[in-house]
Write an enzyme that holds these catalytic residues in place. Structure first.
Site, PDB file in Angstrom:
ATOM      1  N   LEU A   9     -15.226   8.626   1.091  1.00  0.00           N
ATOM      2  CA  LEU A   9     -14.894   7.664   1.821  1.00  0.00           C
ATOM      3  C   LEU A   9     -13.795   7.085   1.658  1.00  0.00           C
ATOM      4  O   LEU A   9     -14.148   6.014   0.837  1.00  0.00           O
ATOM      5  CB  LEU A   9     -16.529   7.147   2.211  1.00  0.00           C
ATOM      6  CG  LEU A   9     -16.800   6.703   4.020  1.00  0.00           C
ATOM      7  CD1 LEU A   9     -16.537   7.722   4.742  1.00  0.00           C
ATOM      8  CD2 LEU A   9     -18.341   6.128   3.844  1.00  0.00           C
ATOM      9  N   HIS A  10     -12.890   6.981   2.385  1.00  0.00           N
ATOM     10  CA  HIS A  10     -11.735   5.494   2.057  1.00  0.00           C
ATOM     11  C   HIS A  10     -10.871   5.402   3.704  1.00  0.00           C
ATOM     12  O   HIS A  10     -10.287   4.311   3.488  1.00  0.00           O
ATOM     13  CB  HIS A  10     -10.943   6.200   0.991  1.00  0.00           C
ATOM     14  CG  HIS A  10     -10.538   7.310   1.463  1.00  0.00           C
ATOM     15  ND1 HIS A  10     -10.562   8.459   1.698  1.00  0.00           N
ATOM     16  CD2 HIS A  10      -8.858   7.502   1.897  1.00  0.00           C
ATOM     17  CE1 HIS A  10      -9.462   9.157   2.423  1.00  0.00           C
ATOM     18  NE2 HIS A  10      -8.305   8.578   2.454  1.00  0.00           N
TER      19      HIS A  10
END
Ligand code: UD1
Length: 373
Positions: free
Chosen positions: A205-206
């Site tokens: 997740l980024h």
């Protein structure tokens, strides 16, 4: 002899340039020159990948580091221009859709140096996504547009791009995956994390739309609480995400999910091993949607759209967004049904030989003029 500058800046670039550099070393006609912009600079985000992918050290390191989009893009442009003037390459190859891709393409266009874009033509049609702006502008300017799938060719044609600039070569990241899968078997990551094959999930997740936005991040965490009660979730955490957990005051909530295991970013071989033996992958990355398609691992994409629709049509990808209930439902569905890998469908030319087709295209297009020039 064709002198080719190959640009890489951020983590998802390194697995795309590695097969191209390796193919150039096999073919005497090419003289590769690697420029690392330094957009990513942590050991775990950069050097670890050079090691794992057997990439030679960069010939030039620009060291631009982090910044706002304008500052980072401008810093790459300013640092890259003198390198281009000095080295006078026949071609510059840029890959993917990060700020370094756009910045170097802009510099080449102004100096009338031919530039080839690997992974051209992908479109999410979401201009709130910084990468979409990078893709649109890079493809307008680049001389040679090397596409990973035929939907990308159609996108380029629809934007009025001339046919002779477009070439379907396949997915170069899958070259790296196929080259390294065997080596990745010797990774000890599963033992180190005390995981059993096919009994855990992996999360990455980024994207700013997920981790810089409190509401979206909290909705995803609510879903993770439920999924982690069914199987452990391993979460190699991107530096941007770690920073945002602190800034948004979400540290306690994250720490409270007992089977959500945060680990530092890991290298290519360890990640390949972890992903290839996972029961399920949850991600907002672009590349991971493609890798799970080839590996036959169910992938839940935590975004509202994808620039890689072929991974949904042919692969294991599900575009689920950030609604908690929808994420939980998709995860339950994937976990309740055994994955059938017997009739895996892999998109055309995702065959491990894309780098050679890229070099053929560079060689055959050596006399074309610069776009618009
Ligand atoms: C960039 C790319 C994105 C890609 C992602 C993969 C753009 C617009 N975005 O996003 O397309 O999916 O890389 O990782 O080019 N940081 C570190 N160490 C590093 C690098 C970054 O701590 O080595 C931190 C910094 O606080 C920085 C933040 O991460 O401000 C974001 O880095 P940046 O390169 O701006 O964007 P990414 O989110 O990594």
């Amino acid at each position: 002899m064709l002198k080719v500058i190959i640009v890489a800046g951020a983590r998802p670039n390194f697995m795309k340039i590695a097969p191209i550099v390796a193919a150039m070393k096999r073919r005497a006609e090419f003289q590769p020159f690697i420029v690392h912009t330094g957009q990513h600079y942590d050991e775990a985000m950069s050097e670890a990948f050079f090691r794992d992918l057997n990439l030679p050290s960069p010939d030039v390191y620009l060291g631009v580091g982090s910044g706002t989009h304008a500052a980072q893009t401008a810093a790459v442009m300013t640092a890259f221009e003198p390198v281009l003037l000095k080295e006078k390459p026949d071609w510059v190859v840029v890959v993917g859709d990060v700020n370094s891709t756009l910045a170097c393409t802009l510099v080449c266009s102004k100096l009338q140096v031919r530039v080839a874009h690997v992974e051209a033509g992908l479109r999410s049609r979401d201009r709130a996504m910084p990468e979409e702006i990078n893709r649109l502008v890079t493809d307008q300017l680049a001389d040679l547009l090397l596409t990973p799938s035929l939907d990308a060719d159609a996108n380029l044609r629809a934007e009025g791009i001339e046919e002779n600039r477009i070439r379907f070569v396949g997915n170069v990241m899958i070259d790296s995956l196929m080259n390294q899968l065997e080596r990745a078997r010797s990774s000890t990551i599963l033992t180190t994390l005390d995981l059993e094959e096919e009994s855990y999930s992996v999360l990455t997740l980024h994207r700013p739309s997920n981790v810089d936005e409190q509401n979206a991040f909290v909705r995803i965490l609510a879903a993770l609480e439920r999924i982690a009660s069914r199987l452990p979730i391993v979460f190699p955490i991107h530096p941007r995400t770690r920073k945002m957990i602190d800034e948004l005051g979400l540290g306690d909530r994250v720490a409270g999910i007992s089977d959500l295991r945060l680990i530092d970013p890991i290298g290519y071989l360890d990640f390949l091993r972890l992903m290839s033996r996972a029961r399920l992958v949850l991600t907002d990355s672009g590349g991971i949607q493609e890798e799970t398609t080839v590996l036959g691992i169910p992938c839940i994409t935590l975004r509202e759209n994808t620039e890689r629709p072929i991974t949904v049509e042919m692969g294991t990808n599900m575009i689920v967004g950030t609604d908690s209930a929808k994420i939980i439902e998709a995860a339950n569905r994937a976990l309740d049904h055994a994955t059938d890998k017997s009739n895996l469908r892999v998109p055309e030319l995702w065959d491990g030989h894309t780098a050679d087709r890229i070099l053929d295209a560079l060689s055959e297009s050596r006399h074309v003029g610069t776009a618009g020039g």
